[in-house]
Design an enzyme around this catalytic site. Structure first.
Site, PDB file in Angstrom:
ATOM      1  CE  LYS A 137      -9.761  10.759 -27.398  1.00  0.00           C
ATOM      2  NZ  LYS A 137      -8.462  10.066 -27.526  1.00  0.00           N
TER       3      LYS A 137
ATOM      4  CE  LYS B 270       3.206  11.083 -30.606  1.00  0.00           C
ATOM      5  NZ  LYS B 270       2.585  10.047 -31.411  1.00  0.00           N
TER       6      LYS B 270
ATOM      7  CG  ASP C  36      -6.878  13.339 -23.392  1.00  0.00           C
ATOM      8  OD1 ASP C  36      -6.058  12.871 -22.578  1.00  0.00           O
ATOM      9  OD2 ASP C  36      -7.275  12.711 -24.396  1.00  0.00           O
TER      10      ASP C  36
ATOM     11  CD  GLU D  59      -6.679  10.653 -30.650  1.00  0.00           C
ATOM     12  OE1 GLU D  59      -5.621  10.139 -30.258  1.00  0.00           O
ATOM     13  OE2 GLU D  59      -7.569  11.024 -29.882  1.00  0.00           O
TER      14      GLU D  59
ATOM     15  CG  HIS E 255       2.969  10.409 -25.679  1.00  0.00           C
ATOM     16  ND1 HIS E 255       1.749  10.851 -25.220  1.00  0.00           N
ATOM     17  CD2 HIS E 255       2.741   9.961 -26.935  1.00  0.00           C
ATOM     18  CE1 HIS E 255       0.832  10.663 -26.149  1.00  0.00           C
ATOM     19  NE2 HIS E 255       1.407  10.125 -27.208  1.00  0.00           N
TER      20      HIS E 255
ATOM     21  CG  HIS F 257      -0.393  15.482 -26.559  1.00  0.00           C
ATOM     22  ND1 HIS F 257       0.555  15.239 -25.595  1.00  0.00           N
ATOM     23  CD2 HIS F 257      -1.277  14.455 -26.468  1.00  0.00           C
ATOM     24  CE1 HIS F 257       0.239  14.127 -24.945  1.00  0.00           C
ATOM     25  NE2 HIS F 257      -0.869  13.632 -25.457  1.00  0.00           N
TER      26      HIS F 257
ATOM     27  CG  ASP G 207      -1.950   0.959   1.285  1.00  0.00           C
ATOM     28  OD1 ASP G 207      -1.788   2.000   0.620  1.00  0.00           O
ATOM     29  OD2 ASP G 207      -2.970   0.704   1.958  1.00  0.00           O
TER      30      ASP G 207
HETATM   31  C1  BG6 Z   1      -2.918  10.715 -24.938  1.00  0.00           C
HETATM   32  C2  BG6 Z   1      -4.377  11.007 -24.762  1.00  0.00           C
HETATM   33  O1  BG6 Z   1      -2.128  11.589 -24.168  1.00  0.00           O
HETATM   34  O2  BG6 Z   1      -2.562  10.860 -26.311  1.00  0.00           O
HETATM   35  C3  BG6 Z   1      -5.230  10.136 -25.663  1.00  0.00           C
HETATM   36  O3  BG6 Z   1      -4.743  10.792 -23.409  1.00  0.00           O
HETATM   37  C4  BG6 Z   1      -4.754  10.236 -27.096  1.00  0.00           C
HETATM   38  O4  BG6 Z   1      -6.599  10.497 -25.565  1.00  0.00           O
HETATM   39  C5  BG6 Z   1      -3.256   9.974 -27.179  1.00  0.00           C
HETATM   40  O5  BG6 Z   1      -5.457   9.273 -27.876  1.00  0.00           O
HETATM   41  C6  BG6 Z   1      -2.729  10.187 -28.580  1.00  0.00           C
HETATM   42  O6  BG6 Z   1      -1.386   9.828 -28.659  1.00  0.00           O
HETATM   43  P1  BG6 Z   1      -0.722   9.374 -30.029  1.00  0.00           P
HETATM   44  O7  BG6 Z   1       0.729   9.231 -29.735  1.00  0.00           O
HETATM   45  O8  BG6 Z   1      -1.393   8.089 -30.406  1.00  0.00           O
HETATM   46  O9  BG6 Z   1      -1.032  10.467 -31.040  1.00  0.00           O
END
Ligand code: BG6
Length: 471
Positions: free
Chosen positions: A316, A172, A225, A206, A168, A230, A85
């Site tokens: 989305k 890239k 999000d 997406e 992330h 991003h 925990d």
């Molecule tokens: C994430 C989001 O950070 O990035 C997701 O939470 C999204 O909703 C994703 O689909 C997209 O990442 P990538 O690298 O597939 O473009």
């Protein structure tokens, strides 16, 4: 903080979804490419053993990219597991023992942000934080105030240079390339400014919905999000000034300056949408007002960009999956009245699914003599963006202590400052059909001159069909 390479990797949330989908494949790749040969200690509260964690890791790599027998075996040998925990100090005492003689551990928090405070505090009290780094996942807060609180919590135990906030997109290659491409080529800068650029669009489309993440998504929405993180990172790379030096802080200073020059987004410059069917997703409220689509316009009041609108759009259930930038240049004076429809020149920088750097220009159409047509000079085109996975690159950078591709405290807070008013404004939400480019209202509320540029993605070739070279 020490400049030393981390000598162990601890990851919290080892039995979770993120670990399964992203982290184990990244760890296997790191081992394969020689970026990881330290102990990897998974931590979770699931009653698991290290064998169970290894099984899960094997299943993860098999389902997400493929098993590399030799690399996986080596990774298995490096793996340890601590179960307990996060509230219990004994969990962290066990971790301290497991760390053995490690002096510079990297602690990766692949856990919900509500647990950051608890875990970081326990790391501090148990002595596990000493000499270490902490790597945290987005979302980093949910508005300016909560981000400031989170920063305070982290900074109580780790100094800023030891905090690595993952986005992330920064891992890239084509996102990094935006900066490289701009500053490694002398011909770009003279027209990369308000004198030549009419507008900039960044689209992250997406063609899928929330994929079982309804409960998370319904607390989040598209702006939190992907836009605040991003898309802003892409924006900063497109708009920043050349850094004074090529070290991490000089680069990050320039990115922060871009955000500092952006006024908070006005509610009238936003259009939020929700795809039809979203409210029936598991975990989503029946009367949810959370956006699965957002389009917004912002301004950068810098010397270089004042007066140039930047349009950001993410959604989305759109027609394709692609992230693409379109820099539209000002029209030339009209001389060729019979030249048919006149287009603006543009630079098209595609981040995914393939990587394209292209320049759109007018030429005389063959056989039609007086008519112009739009053609693209494609500077570079790679079929896919997946040379080194973003997580692999970022975890390797964090362990090596290179913070360049991580969001600094001031950057994160500036980014929230810009979107905070529209998060709070509760603007109208418009429904759209899945498979369309968002609600019709977008064109009434947020419309670039010359219209939105919708990325086109060619359908995948059926197996066995040869693609033309370079195509
Ligand atoms: C994430 C989001 O950070 O990035 C997701 O939470 C999204 O909703 C994703 O689909 C997209 O990442 P990538 O690298 O597939 O473009």
């Amino acid at each position: 903080m020490s400049d030393s390479h981390s000598d162990s990797l601890v990851f919290f949330g080892a039995t979770g979804d993120l670990a399964y989908k992203m982290i184990f494949p990244a760890l296997q790749a790191m081992v394969k490419n020689g970026h990881l040969d330290t102990p990897v200690i998974g931590v979770a509260n699931a009653g698991w053993s290290v064998e169970k964690l290894r099984e899960r890791a094997r299943d993860s790599v098999e389902k997400n990219g493929g098993l590399d027998q030799a690399a996986f075996e080596k990774l298995s040998g490096l793996m340890r597991y601590v179960d307990g925990d996060y509230k219990d100090p004994a969990t962290f005492q066990t971790l301290r023992k497991e760390l053995g003689s490690a002096q510079w551990p990297a602690h990766y928090l692949a856990i919900p942000p509500v647990l950051f405070g608890l875990v970081v505090e326990q790391l501090g009290k148990s002595g596990c934080a000493a000499g270490g780094r902490v790597v945290v996942e987005k979302p980093f807060g949910r508005d300016l105030e909560s981000a400031r609180n989170l920063n305070r919590i982290l900074l109580a135990t780790f100094p800023e240079p030891s905090i690595f906030r993952i986005d992330h997109y920064l891992g890239k290659l084509p996102v990094k390339n935006l900066v490289y491409f701009r500053f490694a080529n002398s011909f770009i800068d003279p027209f990369w400014n308000r004198n030549s650029v009419e507008s900039v669009q960044i689209t992250m489309a997406e063609n899928f919905g929330v994929q079982g993440r309804g409960a998370f998504y319904d607390q989040t929405g598209a702006i939190r999000d992907v836009v605040q993180n991003h898309l802003f990172q892409i924006l900063a790379n497109l708009a920043m000034e050349p850094p004074a030096r090529n070290d991490s802080e000089s680069v990050r200073n320039e990115k922060v300056k871009v955000l500092q020059a952006i006024p908070p987004v006005d509610a009238k410059n936003v259009c939020r949408g929700q795809f039809r069917g979203y409210r029936s997703e598991k975990g989503v409220g029946q009367d949810s007002k959370v956006e699965t689509f957002a389009a917004l316009r912002l301004e950068i009041n810098s010397w270089r960009w004042q007066g140039v609108p930047f349009y950001l759009r993410a959604g989305k259930c759109l027609p394709v999956t692609s992230t693409e930038v379109l820099v539209r240049f000002r029209r030339p004076p009209e001389i060729f009245s019979s030249a048919g429809e006149a287009f603006s020149n543009y630079m098209r920088l595609r981040i995914s699914p393939d990587v394209v750097d292209a320049l759109g220009m007018m030429v005389l159409a063959p056989r039609r003599e007086t008519m112009g047509e739009l053609t693209e000079l494609v500077a570079s085109h790679h079929p896919s963006a997946d040379e080194m996975d973003a997580y692999e690159r970022l975890l390797a950078d964090a362990m090596a202590g290179d913070p360049t591709e991580f969001a600094r405290e001031d950057y994160v807070e500036e980014a929230w400052r810009i979107v905070d008013p529209i998060l709070k404004a509760g603007t109208e939400i418009y429904e759209y059909e899945p498979g369309t480019w968002g609600p019709d209202e977008v064109d009434r509320r947020v419309l670039p001159a010359g219209g939105w540029h919708n990325p086109v993605v060619a359908p995948a070739a059926p197996e066995g069909v040869l693609q033309p070279a370079g195509g």
